[in-house]
Scaffold this motif. Structure first.
Motif, PDB file in Angstrom:
ATOM      1  N   THR A  90      -6.445  50.315  21.466  1.00  8.98           N
ATOM      2  CA  THR A  90      -6.543  50.893  22.804  1.00  8.98           C
ATOM      3  C   THR A  90      -7.696  50.293  23.574  1.00  8.98           C
ATOM      4  O   THR A  90      -8.379  49.372  23.123  1.00  8.98           O
ATOM      5  CB  THR A  90      -6.718  52.412  22.708  1.00  8.98           C
ATOM      6  N   ALA A  91      -7.910  50.845  24.796  1.00  8.91           N
ATOM      7  CA  ALA A  91      -8.939  50.316  25.700  1.00  8.91           C
ATOM      8  C   ALA A  91     -10.296  50.326  25.034  1.00  8.91           C
ATOM      9  O   ALA A  91     -10.618  51.190  24.227  1.00  8.91           O
ATOM     10  CB  ALA A  91      -8.976  51.151  26.981  1.00  8.91           C
TER      11      ALA A  91
ATOM     12  N   PRO B 272      -2.880  40.981  25.937  1.00  6.67           N
ATOM     13  CA  PRO B 272      -3.575  42.190  26.383  1.00  6.67           C
ATOM     14  C   PRO B 272      -2.606  43.195  26.977  1.00  6.67           C
ATOM     15  O   PRO B 272      -1.545  42.844  27.485  1.00  6.67           O
ATOM     16  CB  PRO B 272      -4.554  41.657  27.435  1.00  6.67           C
ATOM     17  N   ARG B 273      -3.004  44.459  26.924  1.00 13.15           N
ATOM     18  CA  ARG B 273      -2.229  45.546  27.513  1.00 13.15           C
ATOM     19  C   ARG B 273      -2.813  45.917  28.877  1.00 13.15           C
ATOM     20  O   ARG B 273      -3.984  45.632  29.169  1.00 13.15           O
ATOM     21  CB  ARG B 273      -2.259  46.767  26.590  1.00 13.15           C
ATOM     22  N   PRO B 274      -1.999  46.564  29.719  1.00 12.93           N
ATOM     23  CA  PRO B 274      -2.514  46.961  31.054  1.00 12.93           C
ATOM     24  C   PRO B 274      -3.715  47.892  30.984  1.00 12.93           C
ATOM     25  O   PRO B 274      -4.559  47.889  31.891  1.00 12.93           O
ATOM     26  CB  PRO B 274      -1.307  47.666  31.692  1.00 12.93           C
ATOM     27  N   ASP B 275      -3.829  48.685  29.900  1.00 13.64           N
ATOM     28  CA  ASP B 275      -4.947  49.621  29.810  1.00 13.64           C
ATOM     29  C   ASP B 275      -6.195  48.986  29.244  1.00 13.64           C
ATOM     30  O   ASP B 275      -7.190  49.674  28.984  1.00 13.64           O
ATOM     31  CB  ASP B 275      -4.540  50.834  28.962  1.00 13.64           C
ATOM     32  N   GLY B 276      -6.186  47.684  29.026  1.00 11.64           N
ATOM     33  CA  GLY B 276      -7.359  46.991  28.535  1.00 11.64           C
ATOM     34  C   GLY B 276      -7.352  46.753  27.038  1.00 11.64           C
ATOM     35  O   GLY B 276      -8.256  46.094  26.512  1.00 11.64           O
TER      36      GLY B 276
ATOM     37  N   GLU C 196      -2.285  44.041  21.943  1.00 11.75           N
ATOM     38  CA  GLU C 196      -1.171  44.363  21.060  1.00 11.75           C
ATOM     39  C   GLU C 196      -0.573  43.116  20.434  1.00 11.75           C
ATOM     40  O   GLU C 196      -0.594  42.027  21.013  1.00 11.75           O
ATOM     41  CB  GLU C 196      -0.082  45.127  21.813  1.00 11.75           C
TER      42      GLU C 196
END
Length: 382
Positions: free
Chosen positions: A330-331, A363-367, A370
């Motif tokens: 996660t972020a 990277p994921r949109p939430d920082g 994955e």
């Protein structure tokens, strides 16, 4: 002796039978009085032998045999000697001689040689019609020689085609062997990288903890050193297993998805927040499970190196004939590879590609970050 003869030791015996049969069946009846020939008996025997006997060595000296047979037919026509049962001394001798030349020599050369020989025999037959008008003559040898050359050419072409097929099959087998060896080297290098990379990351984390708490919390330092020892032993065992697999030993226990809880527990003990969801029965072949395990191992190693102790989830699912493995942090983490060599991500993609699978990393949109790998298994959930 040619290579073909070495592979076929009975070819000489076959040629002896052909030569003897040509003389006995086509000249023998004349000598036995069962059929009418023309000319002195000595000439009939001599020319019959000259036309038939060379067939014994037709595979060793096809051009010389054709010359000898043609000479016998030319002499027979010009001297008015019929040494076979039929007009113009028709028989198998010239057919076999021309056929052998076409079968053994390149087609342009065989065509030229056969043309010269056939022209000489046909010319002698046509000349004999005028020289000996009371003896039957025709140009049958032209037709028989043409048929013989075509048959020989077809046989040679077929043999060359089959040889090319065998060569291509051999080349494909060599290329397949090289591909398998390359894939094996890739698999071994990926295994070694994953094992060493993961273990060194754990050792680096644990040794840092031990250094910090050594004076104030010696018991905690002992725990960290014990974890380093355990990680080192585990890595050595896994490396030994990889080396055993290279030697083809069957008693090698490769990691599977069932080993993921142990991998995750080791990281949780270091304070990493990792959740794991693995189905009781993954329904994937052992090699696919091993590769999926290594993908998770590499992804978690990158989390340790670059993201830190951030919440991370590991999910394994089987859906529509695919084994899907995802590792998401996660972020708060940064994309792996910022300070690394990038070999881990490359090796991960190559490992998945060996199974005709796909992997997406980014990277994921939430920082967060994955890794999602998909392995085809051929099994449907329906």
């Amino acid at each position: 002796m040619t290579t073909d003869q070495a592979r076929r030791p009975s070819s000489w015996l076959i040629d002896v039978v052909l030569a003897a049969g040509s003389f006995v069946l086509y000249t023998g009846p004349i000598l036995a009085g069962a059929a009418s020939g023309h000319g002195p008996t000595a000439a009939i025997v001599a020319l019959g032998l000259l036309a038939a006997a060379p067939l014994v060595v037709r595979l060793r000296a096809p051009v010389a045999v054709l010359a000898a047979v043609s000479a016998a037919l030319v002499l027979g026509a010009l001297t008015d000697v019929r040494f076979t049962l039929f007009v113009s001394n028709a028989g198998p001798a010239l057919v076999l001689a021309v056929l052998t030349v076409a079968d053994r020599l390149p087609w342009r050369r065989s065509l030229a040689i056969a043309t010269v020989a056939t022209a000489a025999v046909t010319g002698a037959e046509l000349a004999a019609i005028g020289i000996h008008p009371h003896t039957e003559q025709d140009a049958i040898q032209l037709l028989s020689a043409t048929a013989g050359w075509l048959i020989g050419y077809i046989w040679r072409t077929r043999r060359q085609y089959e040889a090319r097929l065998r060569a291509e099959e051999g080349q494909r087998a060599k290329e397949e062997e090289r591909r398998i060896r390359a894939e094996e080297r890739l698999r071994v290098s990926a295994d070694v990288h994953d094992i060493v990379s993961h273990t060194l990351s754990m050792i680096a984390v644990r040794s840092g903890i031990a250094r910090v708490v050594l004076d104030r919390q010696p018991d905690e330092a002992r725990v960290a050193l014990g974890a380093i020892e355990a990680a080192s032993r585990t890595a050595l065992d896994e490396l030994r297993a990889v080396l055993k697999s290279m030697r083809g030993e069957d008693s090698v226990d490769a990691p599977t998805l069932a080993d993921l809880p142990r991998l995750v527990e080791g990281l949780r003990a270091d304070g990493y927040q990792i959740t794991l969801h693995v189905p009781p029965d993954a329904g994937a072949p052992p090699l696919v499970q091993e590769s999926a395990y290594r993908v998770v191992q590499e992804a978690l190693t990158n989390v340790v190196r670059h993201a830190g102790r951030v919440p991370t989830s590991v999910d394994v699912t089987c859906l529509d004939g695919e084994l899907i493995v995802s590792v998401v942090n996660t972020a708060g983490g940064s994309a792996p590879g910022g300070k690394g060599s990038g070999f881990g991500l490359v090796g991960m993609k190559e490992r998945v590609a060996l199974h005709d699978g796909t992997v997406s990393v980014g990277p994921r949109p939430d920082g967060g970050f994955e890794v999602v790998a998909r392995f085809p298994t051929g099994a449907s959930d329906e």
